[in-house]
Motif scaffolding. Sequence first.
Motif, PDB file in Angstrom:
ATOM      1  N   ILE A 193       0.815  -1.228   0.000  1.00  0.00           N
ATOM      2  CA  ILE A 193       0.000   0.000   0.000  1.00  0.00           C
ATOM      3  C   ILE A 193       0.841   1.267   0.000  1.00  0.00           C
ATOM      4  N   LEU A 194       2.138   1.127   0.177  1.00  0.00           N
ATOM      5  CA  LEU A 194       2.952   2.339   0.328  1.00  0.00           C
ATOM      6  C   LEU A 194       2.866   3.258  -0.897  1.00  0.00           C
ATOM      7  N   ILE A 195       3.055   2.672  -2.062  1.00  0.00           N
ATOM      8  CA  ILE A 195       3.070   3.507  -3.279  1.00  0.00           C
ATOM      9  C   ILE A 195       1.754   4.255  -3.461  1.00  0.00           C
ATOM     10  N   PRO A 196       0.601   3.548  -3.508  1.00  0.00           N
ATOM     11  CA  PRO A 196      -0.632   4.323  -3.696  1.00  0.00           C
ATOM     12  C   PRO A 196      -0.929   5.260  -2.531  1.00  0.00           C
ATOM     13  N   ALA A 197      -0.471   4.905  -1.329  1.00  0.00           N
ATOM     14  CA  ALA A 197      -0.801   5.743  -0.171  1.00  0.00           C
ATOM     15  C   ALA A 197      -0.064   7.073  -0.209  1.00  0.00           C
ATOM     16  N   VAL A 198       1.200   7.066  -0.600  1.00  0.00           N
ATOM     17  CA  VAL A 198       1.944   8.325  -0.506  1.00  0.00           C
ATOM     18  C   VAL A 198       2.199   8.990  -1.851  1.00  0.00           C
ATOM     19  N   SER A 199       1.810   8.322  -2.973  1.00  0.00           N
ATOM     20  CA  SER A 199       2.148   8.935  -4.260  1.00  0.00           C
ATOM     21  C   SER A 199       1.516  10.319  -4.458  1.00  0.00           C
ATOM     22  N   PRO A 200       0.242  10.556  -4.035  1.00  0.00           N
ATOM     23  CA  PRO A 200      -0.301  11.916  -4.231  1.00  0.00           C
ATOM     24  C   PRO A 200       0.504  12.963  -3.479  1.00  0.00           C
ATOM     25  N   LEU A 201       1.075  12.538  -2.346  1.00  0.00           N
ATOM     26  CA  LEU A 201       1.878  13.460  -1.546  1.00  0.00           C
ATOM     27  C   LEU A 201       3.052  13.995  -2.364  1.00  0.00           C
ATOM     28  N   PHE A 202       3.695  13.087  -3.117  1.00  0.00           N
ATOM     29  CA  PHE A 202       4.873  13.517  -3.873  1.00  0.00           C
ATOM     30  C   PHE A 202       4.489  14.389  -5.067  1.00  0.00           C
ATOM     31  N   ILE A 203       3.320  14.110  -5.641  1.00  0.00           N
ATOM     32  CA  ILE A 203       2.814  15.009  -6.689  1.00  0.00           C
ATOM     33  C   ILE A 203       2.596  16.392  -6.090  1.00  0.00           C
ATOM     34  N   GLY A 204       1.952  16.412  -4.899  1.00  0.00           N
ATOM     35  CA  GLY A 204       1.697  17.685  -4.227  1.00  0.00           C
ATOM     36  C   GLY A 204       2.980  18.416  -3.915  1.00  0.00           C
ATOM     37  N   LEU A 205       3.969  17.664  -3.451  1.00  0.00           N
ATOM     38  CA  LEU A 205       5.262  18.266  -3.108  1.00  0.00           C
ATOM     39  C   LEU A 205       5.911  18.898  -4.337  1.00  0.00           C
ATOM     40  N   THR A 206       5.911  18.127  -5.438  1.00  0.00           N
ATOM     41  CA  THR A 206       6.521  18.650  -6.660  1.00  0.00           C
ATOM     42  C   THR A 206       5.823  19.929  -7.110  1.00  0.00           C
ATOM     43  N   ARG A 207       4.489  19.907  -7.066  1.00  0.00           N
ATOM     44  CA  ARG A 207       3.741  21.098  -7.490  1.00  0.00           C
ATOM     45  C   ARG A 207       4.056  22.290  -6.591  1.00  0.00           C
ATOM     46  N   LYS A 208       4.147  22.010  -5.288  1.00  0.00           N
ATOM     47  CA  LYS A 208       4.410  23.082  -4.332  1.00  0.00           C
ATOM     48  C   LYS A 208       5.763  23.730  -4.615  1.00  0.00           C
ATOM     49  N   VAL A 209       6.774  22.867  -4.835  1.00  0.00           N
ATOM     50  CA  VAL A 209       8.119  23.400  -5.079  1.00  0.00           C
ATOM     51  C   VAL A 209       8.128  24.222  -6.361  1.00  0.00           C
ATOM     52  N   LYS A 210       7.448  23.702  -7.386  1.00  0.00           N
ATOM     53  CA  LYS A 210       7.403  24.447  -8.646  1.00  0.00           C
ATOM     54  C   LYS A 210       6.722  25.793  -8.453  1.00  0.00           C
ATOM     55  N   ALA A 211       5.643  25.788  -7.653  1.00  0.00           N
ATOM     56  CA  ALA A 211       4.942  27.035  -7.389  1.00  0.00           C
ATOM     57  C   ALA A 211       5.859  28.030  -6.700  1.00  0.00           C
ATOM     58  N   LYS A 212       6.593  27.544  -5.696  1.00  0.00           N
ATOM     59  CA  LYS A 212       7.506  28.424  -4.967  1.00  0.00           C
ATOM     60  C   LYS A 212       8.552  29.005  -5.910  1.00  0.00           C
ATOM     61  N   LEU A 213       9.066  28.149  -6.821  1.00  0.00           N
ATOM     62  CA  LEU A 213      10.091  28.626  -7.745  1.00  0.00           C
ATOM     63  C   LEU A 213       9.517  29.641  -8.735  1.00  0.00           C
ATOM     64  N   GLN A 214       8.203  29.584  -8.913  1.00  0.00           N
ATOM     65  CA  GLN A 214       7.577  30.562  -9.812  1.00  0.00           C
ATOM     66  C   GLN A 214       7.015  31.743  -9.033  1.00  0.00           C
ATOM     67  N   ASN A 215       7.422  31.877  -7.754  1.00  0.00           N
ATOM     68  CA  ASN A 215       6.937  32.958  -6.892  1.00  0.00           C
ATOM     69  C   ASN A 215       5.432  32.909  -6.663  1.00  0.00           C
ATOM     70  N   ARG A 216       4.871  31.704  -6.658  1.00  0.00           N
ATOM     71  CA  ARG A 216       3.470  31.567  -6.288  1.00  0.00           C
ATOM     72  C   ARG A 216       3.405  30.907  -4.928  1.00  0.00           C
ATOM     73  N   ALA A 223      12.980  21.396  -9.492  1.00  0.00           N
ATOM     74  CA  ALA A 223      13.929  22.449  -9.839  1.00  0.00           C
ATOM     75  C   ALA A 223      14.329  22.342 -11.307  1.00  0.00           C
ATOM     76  N   LEU A 224      14.593  21.099 -11.748  1.00  0.00           N
ATOM     77  CA  LEU A 224      14.974  20.867 -13.137  1.00  0.00           C
ATOM     78  C   LEU A 224      13.852  21.311 -14.071  1.00  0.00           C
ATOM     79  N   GLU A 225      12.625  20.920 -13.716  1.00  0.00           N
ATOM     80  CA  GLU A 225      11.473  21.278 -14.549  1.00  0.00           C
ATOM     81  C   GLU A 225      11.298  22.788 -14.655  1.00  0.00           C
ATOM     82  N   SER A 226      11.567  23.477 -13.528  1.00  0.00           N
ATOM     83  CA  SER A 226      11.363  24.922 -13.536  1.00  0.00           C
ATOM     84  C   SER A 226      12.436  25.637 -14.320  1.00  0.00           C
TER      85      SER A 226
END
Lengths: 309, 674
Positions: free
Chosen positions: A12-35, A277-280
């Motif tokens: 269950i680990l992968i399905p349980a925490v995978s949305p978290l990592f999507i959220g994390l990635t989005r958050k970091v990208k937002a921060k890098l874009q000053n959002r 960071a790479l994506e941004s």
Amino acid sequence: MTNILLVLLQIILIPAVSPLFIGLTRKVKAKLQNRRGAPITQPYRDLWKLLHKDEVVSHDASWVFLAAPYLIFASTIFIGAIIPLFSTTLPTIFTSDFLVVIYLLAFGTFFLALAGIDTGGAFGGFGSSREMLVASLTEGGLVLSILTLALISHTTNLTGIIHNMTSMPLINFAPVILAFASFTISLLAETCRYPFDNPSTHLELTMIHEAMILEYSGKRLALIEWASANKYLIFIALGVNMFFPWGITGSGNASQILVTLLLFMVKAGLFCLGIAALESSIAKLRIFKLPKLLFTSFALSVAAIILII
Amino acid sequence: MNYFYSILLLFTIGALGSLFLGKKDQAANLWGNLFAIAGSVAGLIFSIQTLLSGTTPILTVPSAFPLLSFTFKFDQLSTYFMLIICTIATLASIYALGYVKHYYKKYNIGVLGFFYNIFIASMILVATSHNALFFLIVWELMSLASYFLVIYENREHNNIKAGSLYFMMTHVGTAFIVLAFLLMYSVTGSFEFEAIKTGIVHAPSQITNLILLFALFGFGTKAGIIPLHIWLPSAHPAAPTHVSALMSGVMIKTGIYMLIRFSLFFLPAVPLWWGLLILILGAVSSLLGVLYALAEHDIKKLLAYHSIENIGIILLGLGSAFVFVSAHLYSLAAIGLIAALYHTLNHATFKALLFMGAGSVISETHTRNIEEYGGLIKHMPQTALFFLIGSMAISALPPFNGFFSEWMTFQSLFQGVLRFDVLTKLTFILSAGALAFTGGLAAACFVKAFGATFLARPRNQEVAHTKEPGVPLRAGMAGLAALTIVLGFFSGTVTGFLNKVAASLINLSGTETMIHAQTQSVNIANNFAFISMPQIFIGLVAALTVVAGITYLLTRTQKVSRNITWDCGSDLSPRMEITATGFSRSFITVFQKVLKPLKETEVEYDDERMKYFPKSNAIHLELQDIYMPYIYQPLRKLVLDTAGQMKKIQVGYTNAYILYILIALIGILFVLAL
């Protein structure tokens, strides 16, 4: 008893925490874009909301369209269960050969592309065509980059690869860096990230993944979104555990598992930061420039293999 | 042993009987195909019995003339290929019972039954004959029978053209085979396979190298190795579907069978270059095969190009086996050989299945053009399911059989990467890369083929009148689909079984066993790799059940409504959905250096001077053929020029010819006197 619990945790680990990592990635990208960005837990809320919505299905859709989300989601669950996440001593009942993982991922891509065509919309088919173009050209680099590690560790089994890589002296890691670069390109391609695809686009001209799932709604959309989050985490897990395997092996008792599990989460989180960071920092490429990048990934892996022999 | 004769007798009765029944359509169809089924089933039982008993029955037909006495030998390799032939022939004949109906009143059914039975029998004879002369006779019989089947629908001009090309290519190939056997005869003084095997040991390496090259040209033509493949994409689609299934699934494998026979049986001390050459040819054939398939819109041609691709994959396994043999790593060679043999069987099943699926679609829609299908899954749900299973198997997706044999091929290539010097190693790495790309591109191609044929909305009105094909057609496809799943699930058992076939060809005694196969799992090179196909299958099914169950429990109160596809406010028409051409266009653009696409646009204007209002637009897309202008036409010119030179001594007077004979005679006498 603990073993059974640990196996359940693994499944269950992968399905349980995978949305978290999507959220994390989005958050970091937002921060890098000053959002400010949505909270890290937003993907969970989205899934929950989608699961409670009614669904509209096209008249033209056949059972392939209806079954595809289940098949894709099930394949990611299965892969999540067979790849080593936080332990190499776990009595996993499956054979975790890296080719099995790659071809099971292709299984998901195959059905996703079929589902894209099935509704007969103008976008879906082109999304499928682009997706298959990228996916098929990624295959070479992906297979050979993991093969580099397999050759170093004398096994194609992921558990074996990770186990043997931990005992490798650091000096041997020079060719692995090349393989890692090649793997990272494959990761970006397979998980629909920049410069291959824009995960948040809905512009006809640029979308690949989103074009295929345009007709989905409700629970099936939730399953598809969740499956692509799973796929993202699977690639991150493969990346951190194979190329930075230190700390995963342990005696397998409960306290140690807790440590390796935490370590895995931290490593995966850091890798997410790196990807964000790479994506941004890069722009999306034209579709006909992508094959060059993918062939570069292939060439890097070939170079890595030549170096180790 | 009389049992084997009775199998041949069944086919003979089937052939002659249906020829005799001639234009009584129904009777000729039943007679021809029922006897074909009976013969194939008998052959199936015979080959399974022989393989399981582990014996090697030999059947000698003595004659007063040594050249006319011949032998059959049912060793493991021959019997294995006989097993493949009979399995596919059984199901293809069941399919034919229904499929042949659409030739009623159009073509002579008796002739079809006649050549069909001869075709199957000759393939069995090719696989089991153990005498070079007799082999050549039945090889020719097989080529001729298949030629007549290719031109069976003789009212279509293209079929005759395809048949002529096939006729020429197969005979050029046969010429090389004759040369190879004559060279062996000159060294060993015998046409018997066993005598050749023992006699050729002392032959100088130049001779054996030449024999191998001749064999490659001869049997490579039959197998459809690029660049000897040019007949295949036009001949296979021309034949009736059940014959296409047999040709693509089985007949081209006889070329593979003889390559194995030459390399591991006659000349077991194969040189390194031979293995490397086969590897390179395999990599080229698999990659180019799948690329041409992607660009193809005739569904049977598309499948024919996939046969070239899969022959390439088989050659990758075979090539690595040969390289290992040349390095005396016999236990590793077994991995490559098993991979090749397994993929031969797997490709036979799923390719026959796909051809039958395509045949069912064609018999309903009356076109082979993939662009005129669409939405067939709603009218032919079972055919669609069978075709989907075949598509997944050929794309090497787990848990089906194609995945396992490709996995095994990968493993034998990986073993090559681990050993040898840099250049050999590089060949293995690039071969593994080619195989990886091939797998991905094959999946793309079958997304296109399945999507354009069965999914979305119809692009042609004909589709609305289609329905599920008759019971025999579905029974044939269902049998093959089941076989595809079973061969994937029990791959461990089959591998163990193929290990025995490999051991009969490669001397494995005294070497460490590199393959441990049980039903449960297959283990390669002492834990280098292991896999369990049953666990993958069960795991996937379990995951699917749990996911579907939980989703149902969570969301059972939600409504699912049907509505139209998002159309951006316009009216959806079939022209808006993606076509096969559109799907593959980006692939063609990426690989344009290799595929050399051509694009012609034609615009007609209402007013030629103004050129503002086009009356009609036409676009013509195709790939430039690089084999004809660069390989075959120079060869043709060479042959014609040589013939022109020869013509000069042909003066047309009898006296002159008598003079030539006299000169030749004196010449020979001189040579003999010396």
